[in-house]
Design a protein around this motif. Structure first.
Motif, PDB file in Angstrom:
ATOM      1  N   ASP A 323       0.833  -1.192   0.000  1.00 40.73           N
ATOM      2  CA  ASP A 323       0.000   0.000   0.000  1.00 40.73           C
ATOM      3  C   ASP A 323       0.869   1.244   0.000  1.00 40.73           C
ATOM      4  O   ASP A 323       1.966   1.236   0.570  1.00 40.73           O
ATOM      5  CB  ASP A 323      -0.883   0.048   1.254  1.00 40.73           C
ATOM      6  N   VAL A 324       0.371   2.316  -0.607  1.00 40.28           N
ATOM      7  CA  VAL A 324       0.989   3.618  -0.395  1.00 40.28           C
ATOM      8  C   VAL A 324       0.465   4.162   0.936  1.00 40.28           C
ATOM      9  O   VAL A 324      -0.689   3.935   1.314  1.00 40.28           O
ATOM     10  CB  VAL A 324       0.689   4.599  -1.545  1.00 40.28           C
ATOM     11  N   GLY A 325       1.337   4.851   1.646  1.00 44.42           N
ATOM     12  CA  GLY A 325       0.998   5.301   2.990  1.00 44.42           C
ATOM     13  C   GLY A 325      -0.248   6.159   3.049  1.00 44.42           C
ATOM     14  O   GLY A 325      -1.026   6.088   4.017  1.00 44.42           O
ATOM     15  N   SER A 326      -0.476   6.964   2.022  1.00 52.56           N
ATOM     16  CA  SER A 326      -1.604   7.888   2.045  1.00 52.56           C
ATOM     17  C   SER A 326      -2.949   7.193   1.883  1.00 52.56           C
ATOM     18  O   SER A 326      -3.995   7.796   2.159  1.00 52.56           O
ATOM     19  CB  SER A 326      -1.432   8.939   0.939  1.00 52.56           C
ATOM     20  N   GLU A 327      -2.960   5.946   1.448  1.00 54.06           N
ATOM     21  CA  GLU A 327      -4.210   5.208   1.251  1.00 54.06           C
ATOM     22  C   GLU A 327      -4.449   4.146   2.317  1.00 54.06           C
ATOM     23  O   GLU A 327      -5.580   3.730   2.548  1.00 54.06           O
ATOM     24  CB  GLU A 327      -4.205   4.541  -0.131  1.00 54.06           C
ATOM     25  N   PHE A 328      -3.384   3.694   2.937  1.00 51.94           N
ATOM     26  CA  PHE A 328      -3.451   2.499   3.767  1.00 51.94           C
ATOM     27  C   PHE A 328      -4.495   2.591   4.874  1.00 51.94           C
ATOM     28  O   PHE A 328      -5.364   1.734   5.008  1.00 51.94           O
ATOM     29  CB  PHE A 328      -2.061   2.217   4.360  1.00 51.94           C
ATOM     30  N   ARG A 329      -4.425   3.643   5.690  1.00 51.54           N
ATOM     31  CA  ARG A 329      -5.342   3.726   6.842  1.00 51.54           C
ATOM     32  C   ARG A 329      -6.795   3.881   6.389  1.00 51.54           C
ATOM     33  O   ARG A 329      -7.712   3.347   7.007  1.00 51.54           O
ATOM     34  CB  ARG A 329      -4.967   4.911   7.728  1.00 51.54           C
ATOM     35  N   TYR A 330      -6.976   4.591   5.280  1.00 51.22           N
ATOM     36  CA  TYR A 330      -8.345   4.873   4.855  1.00 51.22           C
ATOM     37  C   TYR A 330      -8.979   3.652   4.189  1.00 51.22           C
ATOM     38  O   TYR A 330     -10.205   3.520   4.165  1.00 51.22           O
ATOM     39  CB  TYR A 330      -8.351   6.084   3.931  1.00 51.22           C
ATOM     40  N   ARG A 331      -8.137   2.766   3.683  1.00 48.50           N
ATOM     41  CA  ARG A 331      -8.668   1.490   3.180  1.00 48.50           C
ATOM     42  C   ARG A 331      -9.040   0.580   4.333  1.00 48.50           C
ATOM     43  O   ARG A 331      -9.879  -0.305   4.188  1.00 48.50           O
ATOM     44  CB  ARG A 331      -7.603   0.832   2.285  1.00 48.50           C
ATOM     45  N   ASP A 332      -8.372   0.803   5.479  1.00 51.45           N
ATOM     46  CA  ASP A 332      -8.640   0.064   6.708  1.00 51.45           C
ATOM     47  C   ASP A 332      -8.699  -1.445   6.465  1.00 51.45           C
ATOM     48  O   ASP A 332      -9.694  -2.098   6.761  1.00 51.45           O
ATOM     49  CB  ASP A 332      -9.949   0.546   7.347  1.00 51.45           C
ATOM     50  N   PRO A 333      -7.604  -2.023   5.946  1.00 51.19           N
ATOM     51  CA  PRO A 333      -7.613  -3.465   5.667  1.00 51.19           C
ATOM     52  C   PRO A 333      -7.596  -4.269   6.965  1.00 51.19           C
ATOM     53  O   PRO A 333      -7.117  -3.792   7.999  1.00 51.19           O
ATOM     54  CB  PRO A 333      -6.322  -3.669   4.890  1.00 51.19           C
ATOM     55  N   PRO A 334      -8.116  -5.488   6.937  1.00 54.68           N
ATOM     56  CA  PRO A 334      -8.009  -6.343   8.121  1.00 54.68           C
ATOM     57  C   PRO A 334      -6.555  -6.728   8.352  1.00 54.68           C
ATOM     58  O   PRO A 334      -5.845  -7.116   7.424  1.00 54.68           O
ATOM     59  CB  PRO A 334      -8.867  -7.566   7.754  1.00 54.68           C
ATOM     60  N   LEU A 335      -6.082  -6.590   9.575  1.00 58.51           N
ATOM     61  CA  LEU A 335      -4.692  -6.872   9.924  1.00 58.51           C
ATOM     62  C   LEU A 335      -4.640  -7.930  11.008  1.00 58.51           C
ATOM     63  O   LEU A 335      -5.409  -7.873  11.973  1.00 58.51           O
ATOM     64  CB  LEU A 335      -3.990  -5.600  10.396  1.00 58.51           C
ATOM     65  N   GLN A 336      -3.738  -8.871  10.853  1.00 56.96           N
ATOM     66  CA  GLN A 336      -3.605  -9.960  11.805  1.00 56.96           C
ATOM     67  C   GLN A 336      -2.533  -9.635  12.825  1.00 56.96           C
ATOM     68  O   GLN A 336      -1.381  -9.356  12.468  1.00 56.96           O
ATOM     69  CB  GLN A 336      -3.255 -11.260  11.080  1.00 56.96           C
ATOM     70  N   ALA A 337      -2.881  -9.601  14.091  1.00 56.31           N
ATOM     71  CA  ALA A 337      -1.905  -9.317  15.155  1.00 56.31           C
ATOM     72  C   ALA A 337      -0.732 -10.284  15.046  1.00 56.31           C
ATOM     73  O   ALA A 337      -0.925 -11.486  14.807  1.00 56.31           O
ATOM     74  CB  ALA A 337      -2.562  -9.423  16.522  1.00 56.31           C
ATOM     75  N   GLY A 338       0.485  -9.763  15.198  1.00 52.89           N
ATOM     76  CA  GLY A 338       1.681 -10.585  15.075  1.00 52.89           C
ATOM     77  C   GLY A 338       2.267 -10.611  13.683  1.00 52.89           C
ATOM     78  O   GLY A 338       3.365 -11.136  13.481  1.00 52.89           O
ATOM     79  N   GLY A 339       1.530 -10.064  12.708  1.00 51.80           N
ATOM     80  CA  GLY A 339       2.062  -9.980  11.364  1.00 51.80           C
ATOM     81  C   GLY A 339       3.191  -8.956  11.304  1.00 51.80           C
ATOM     82  O   GLY A 339       3.413  -8.178  12.230  1.00 51.80           O
ATOM     83  N   LEU A 340       3.921  -8.938  10.183  1.00 54.09           N
ATOM     84  CA  LEU A 340       5.042  -8.021  10.021  1.00 54.09           C
ATOM     85  C   LEU A 340       4.646  -6.886   9.086  1.00 54.09           C
ATOM     86  O   LEU A 340       4.249  -7.119   7.938  1.00 54.09           O
ATOM     87  CB  LEU A 340       6.264  -8.739   9.451  1.00 54.09           C
ATOM     88  N   ALA A 341       4.741  -5.650   9.584  1.00 55.61           N
ATOM     89  CA  ALA A 341       4.532  -4.459   8.769  1.00 55.61           C
ATOM     90  C   ALA A 341       5.885  -3.802   8.522  1.00 55.61           C
ATOM     91  O   ALA A 341       6.648  -3.558   9.457  1.00 55.61           O
ATOM     92  CB  ALA A 341       3.592  -3.489   9.459  1.00 55.61           C
ATOM     93  N   LEU A 342       6.183  -3.538   7.259  1.00 53.86           N
ATOM     94  CA  LEU A 342       7.484  -3.002   6.867  1.00 53.86           C
ATOM     95  C   LEU A 342       7.282  -1.624   6.239  1.00 53.86           C
ATOM     96  O   LEU A 342       6.523  -1.473   5.277  1.00 53.86           O
ATOM     97  CB  LEU A 342       8.151  -3.947   5.861  1.00 53.86           C
ATOM     98  N   PHE A 343       7.961  -0.613   6.786  1.00 52.01           N
ATOM     99  CA  PHE A 343       7.801   0.773   6.365  1.00 52.01           C
ATOM    100  C   PHE A 343       9.121   1.272   5.780  1.00 52.01           C
ATOM    101  O   PHE A 343      10.188   1.007   6.338  1.00 52.01           O
ATOM    102  CB  PHE A 343       7.380   1.642   7.555  1.00 52.01           C
ATOM    103  N   ILE A 344       9.031   2.030   4.687  1.00 54.50           N
ATOM    104  CA  ILE A 344      10.229   2.501   3.989  1.00 54.50           C
ATOM    105  C   ILE A 344      10.135   4.009   3.812  1.00 54.50           C
ATOM    106  O   ILE A 344       9.139   4.521   3.283  1.00 54.50           O
ATOM    107  CB  ILE A 344      10.371   1.815   2.612  1.00 54.50           C
ATOM    108  N   SER A 345      11.176   4.711   4.248  1.00 50.14           N
ATOM    109  CA  SER A 345      11.204   6.169   4.142  1.00 50.14           C
ATOM    110  C   SER A 345      12.642   6.645   4.201  1.00 50.14           C
ATOM    111  O   SER A 345      13.415   6.194   5.048  1.00 50.14           O
ATOM    112  CB  SER A 345      10.386   6.806   5.274  1.00 50.14           C
ATOM    113  N   GLN A 346      13.014   7.569   3.314  1.00 54.04           N
ATOM    114  CA  GLN A 346      14.357   8.149   3.381  1.00 54.04           C
ATOM    115  C   GLN A 346      14.527   8.922   4.671  1.00 54.04           C
ATOM    116  O   GLN A 346      15.471   8.704   5.429  1.00 54.04           O
ATOM    117  CB  GLN A 346      14.598   9.054   2.169  1.00 54.04           C
ATOM    118  N   SER A 347      13.613   9.836   4.942  1.00 52.04           N
ATOM    119  CA  SER A 347      13.750  10.730   6.089  1.00 52.04           C
ATOM    120  C   SER A 347      13.338  10.085   7.405  1.00 52.04           C
ATOM    121  O   SER A 347      13.801  10.483   8.469  1.00 52.04           O
ATOM    122  CB  SER A 347      12.905  11.986   5.876  1.00 52.04           C
TER     123      SER A 347
END
Length: 607
Positions: A323-347
């Motif tokens: 997902d692109v960050g600007s859409e992710f929360r608003y799509r509100d996908p079902p998330l499984q506790a314990g899963g791995l979320a990986l975030f990428i940002s230069q700054s």
């Protein structure tokens, strides 16, 4: 980025070496060291951590000398410590080194068989022992250094100090930048002009493949063939900004040219050159427990994430959501506790990505960030961090941050695949070998700068440009289109090559350049078929492939760039570089503000 300084002085050089190291701190580091000659004997002081620790060592055990070398270093594999800190030395030779020696293992094995004893597992130490071996055989310092440099494979910058030689330093450059400074009876070497600015205004740059013999009387440059050549001396007083730009016209071009070095620095932090394995920093969770990965990023970083999705799913066989960050929360996908979320940002401060991180933490996911700023908010709020060692990126359009993100993601993929039992030792060694070749191949690609500048004239005249690619080349097509839009303001779109017949082919005519990213991988023939369709409709194809791909294409494009052949696994890292250079030269032709394009900011910190 590791940093280098060397000085042949007329008085004690230690204060100037320390000041040079201080000016290199902006690159980031976790150990420092200097070496001088004391009565002709090599003596060193090294320390883990920040420069203040080295200063304390010098108070406890003072060091002096009228010739010396210094280094700031990011750790390779394992913990940073004094043993692994540079300079590395034998009784006869001391070396500071940036980059990767690809054939380190073969050199090390050969030297071990001859009785050399290695104190570390670093590739730098092989250079020390190789030069020492040739000195032991009776070669002169210049002969020994020249012969050794000729055997080194990879991308590197080296400065070499020889015992007993109070008026002699050697330096070599392949891929990683290096500058020579001219003083009054003194000479200087440094990673960039910024390092040398307080010492001299007169600076010459080693060109790729050069090595140089430096004495108080001046410098003798030799090119890759060993022939003596002249290198122009520049006055650094043109502007303070130009010092920071390392002699380049723009920060963006400087940062493109830094990629061989920073890719090597980033890889070194996770690669064990002896065992040919990838070792990530300790994580607070087990990779073999990861059943699904959620990748979140914005802009250029989202295209790095897209490449990673191909890698993780095909190599580690772990499903990935992107997902692109600007859409992710608003799509509100079902998330499984314990899963791995990986975030990428230069700054590490990107507002949308940071908000997504906080959302995932609230849902019980394990959060891993890839950032270029270790002290950033995302780094502090994540469960774990993998740092890109790109150094400061000033140009708004991301270049070296993108390729180092890909290097980290490639290493993570290998580690995950190994943990999941999807990659055996031979497979890991093959993929790791492909990664170790990237810095040197990146340096080769930079030699196509003039060719790409000539092609840029055609692109600069266009109103619309298309980029095509398949597989991991598709995200590079998207990134190429974004770069062109960002800095030249030309409308450009990236497409999966197989989608061309689903609409974009209607745009093809003789006024529309079509830039095709096509390494000769398993998808090449399908991409070639798409190219043939474009050529048949009069489109101006700019074809980026290796010699095998150009041979197999079957039609003649308007322009072709023959890139080095590499393992398909690492192709997206390397093919990013020519699309960056092409966008840069188009922007220069159009006269736009390359480093600060209109309406854009380096870090988007508000939604």
């Amino acid at each position: 980025m590791c940093g280098i300084i060397g000085i042949i002085g007329v008085k004690d050089v230690v204060p100037s070496l320390m000041e040079g190291l201080r000016r290199l701190e902006y690159r980031g580091y976790d150990s420092t060291g200097i070496a001088t000659l004391v009565d002709g004997v090599i003596d060193r002081r090294r320390a883990q951590g920040k420069l203040g620790n080295l200063e304390k060592r010098l108070v406890e055990a003072p060091l002096a000398g009228i010739i010396g070398i210094g280094h700031t270093r990011w750790a390779t594999h394992g913990v940073p410590n004094e043993v692994n800190a540079h300079p590395h030395a034998s009784a006869k030779v001391a070396v500071v080194h940036n980059g990767i020696i690809e054939n380190f293992v073969a050199l090390r094995d050969r030297l071990l068989a001859k009785g050399h004893v290695f104190a570390t597992a670093t590739d730098t130490e092989a250079v020390v022992h190789l030069i020492t071996e040739y000195l032991d055989e009776g070669l002169s310092p210049e002969e020994a250094v020249g012969k050794a440099i000729g055997e080194l494979e990879g991308a590197f910058a080296l400065v070499i100090l020889i015992a007993g030689e109070e008026n002699l330093l050697f330096a070599a450059r392949k891929g990683s930048p290096l500058a020579v400074g001219y003083g009054d009876g003194e000479m200087f070497l440094g990673s960039d002009a910024l390092t040398l600015a307080p010492l001299t205004r007169r600076i010459a740059y080693l060109e790729d493949g050069d090595w140089v013999r430096v004495t108080r009387e001046g410098a003798v440059f030799r090119d890759v063939s060993g022939a003596i050549v002249e290198r122009k001396i520049h006055l650094s007083s043109v502007s303070g900004a130009m010092i920071g730009k390392g002699g380049h016209r723009h920060y963006m071009l400087k940062e493109i040219y830094e990629q061989p070095q920073v890719i090597g620095d980033t890889l070194n932090a996770m690669f064990n050159p002896v065992e040919r394995t990838i070792t990530l920093p300790p994580l607070p969770f087990a990779l073999d427990d990861v059943e699904r990965v959620t990748l979140i990023a914005c802009g250029t970083s989202s295209y790095a994430a897209m490449v990673a999705r191909y890698w993780i799913e095909s190599i580690a066989r772990v499903p990935v959501d992107l997902d692109v960050g600007s859409e992710f929360r608003y799509r509100d996908p079902p998330l499984q506790a314990g899963g791995l979320a990986l975030f990428i940002s230069q700054s590490g401060e990107t507002a949308d990505t940071l908000a997504a991180l906080r959302h995932c933490k609230a849902k019980g996911l394990r959060c891993l960030s890839i950032v270029n700023v270790a002290e950033s908010t995302m780094a502090r709020e994540s469960d774990a961090v993998l740092t890109t060692l790109a150094g400061p990126e000033i140009g708004v359009a991301s270049t070296k941050a993108f390729t180092t993100q890909l290097v980290v993601l490639a290493c993570l993929t290998i580690a995950l695949a190994r943990a999941k039992g999807q990659l055996d030792a031979d497979g890991e060694a093959r993929l790791s070998k492909g990664l170790t070749e990237v810095p040197a191949r990146a340096a080769e690609i930079l030699k196509y700068d003039e060719d790409l500048r000539a092609i840029a004239q055609t692109v600069a005249e266009a109103r619309d440009v298309l980029y095509l690619g398949r597989g991991t080349a598709f995200p590079i097509a998207l990134e190429g289109a974004l770069k062109l839009k960002e800095i030249s303001y030309i409308h450009a779109e990236g497409y999966a090559a197989g989608e061309m017949k689903h609409g974009p082919i209607a745009l093809i005519d003789e006024t529309v350049p079509v830039i095709v990213i096509a390494p000769s991988d398993g998808l090449f023939d399908k991409t070639a078929s798409n190219v043939q369709e474009v050529v048949a409709r009069g489109g101006k194809v700019i074809f980026l492939s290796d010699s095998e791909g150009n041979r197999r294409l079957g039609v003649t494009p308007a322009f072709s760039v023959v890139l080095p052949a590499v393992d398909p696994f690492v192709a997206p890292i390397l093919y990013a570089i020519p699309v960056q250079l092409l966008a840069y030269h188009v922007a220069v032709i159009k006269g736009t503000d390359v480093d600060q394009p209109r309406n854009l900011a380096k870090s988007v910190t508000v939604e």
